[in-house]
Design a protein around this motif. Structure first.
Motif, PDB file in Angstrom:
ATOM      1  N   GLU A  29       0.832  -1.201   0.000  1.00 40.09           N
ATOM      2  CA  GLU A  29       0.000   0.000   0.000  1.00 40.09           C
ATOM      3  C   GLU A  29       0.869   1.253   0.000  1.00 40.09           C
ATOM      4  N   SER A  81       2.288   1.863  -3.402  1.00 40.77           N
ATOM      5  CA  SER A  81       1.204   2.359  -4.246  1.00 40.77           C
ATOM      6  C   SER A  81       0.940   3.838  -3.993  1.00 40.77           C
ATOM      7  N   GLN A 130       1.350   7.085  -6.436  1.00 38.06           N
ATOM      8  CA  GLN A 130       0.231   7.997  -6.643  1.00 38.06           C
ATOM      9  C   GLN A 130       0.685   9.440  -6.463  1.00 38.06           C
TER      10      GLN A 130
END
Length: 67
Positions: A10, A13, A17
């Protein structure tokens, strides 16, 4: 009160982003706010995971030389 801990997948990720949002013209403060963490957390994550990726790359190159 205990906070939620993000899993490494996560975190990576979220770091990606932020990179995308910066590419679209957002400031770091805006991008970090959109992923829901503080700037301090973002910089800590970035430092840790960039270091980890470099060490993994060095290990891979070492294994290729052995072969």
């Amino acid at each position: 009160m205990v906070g939620k801990r993000d899993k490494p997948e996560e975190i990576v990720s979220k770091l990606r982003q932020v990179e995308v949002l910066q590419g679209q013209g957002a400031t770091i403060a805006e991008a970090v706010g959109q992923i829901g963490v503080t700037q301090q957390t973002f910089y800590r994550w970035r430092k840790f995971y960039v270091e980890m990726q470099r060490s993994q790359l060095a290990r891979l190159q070492e294994l290729e030389k052995e072969n």
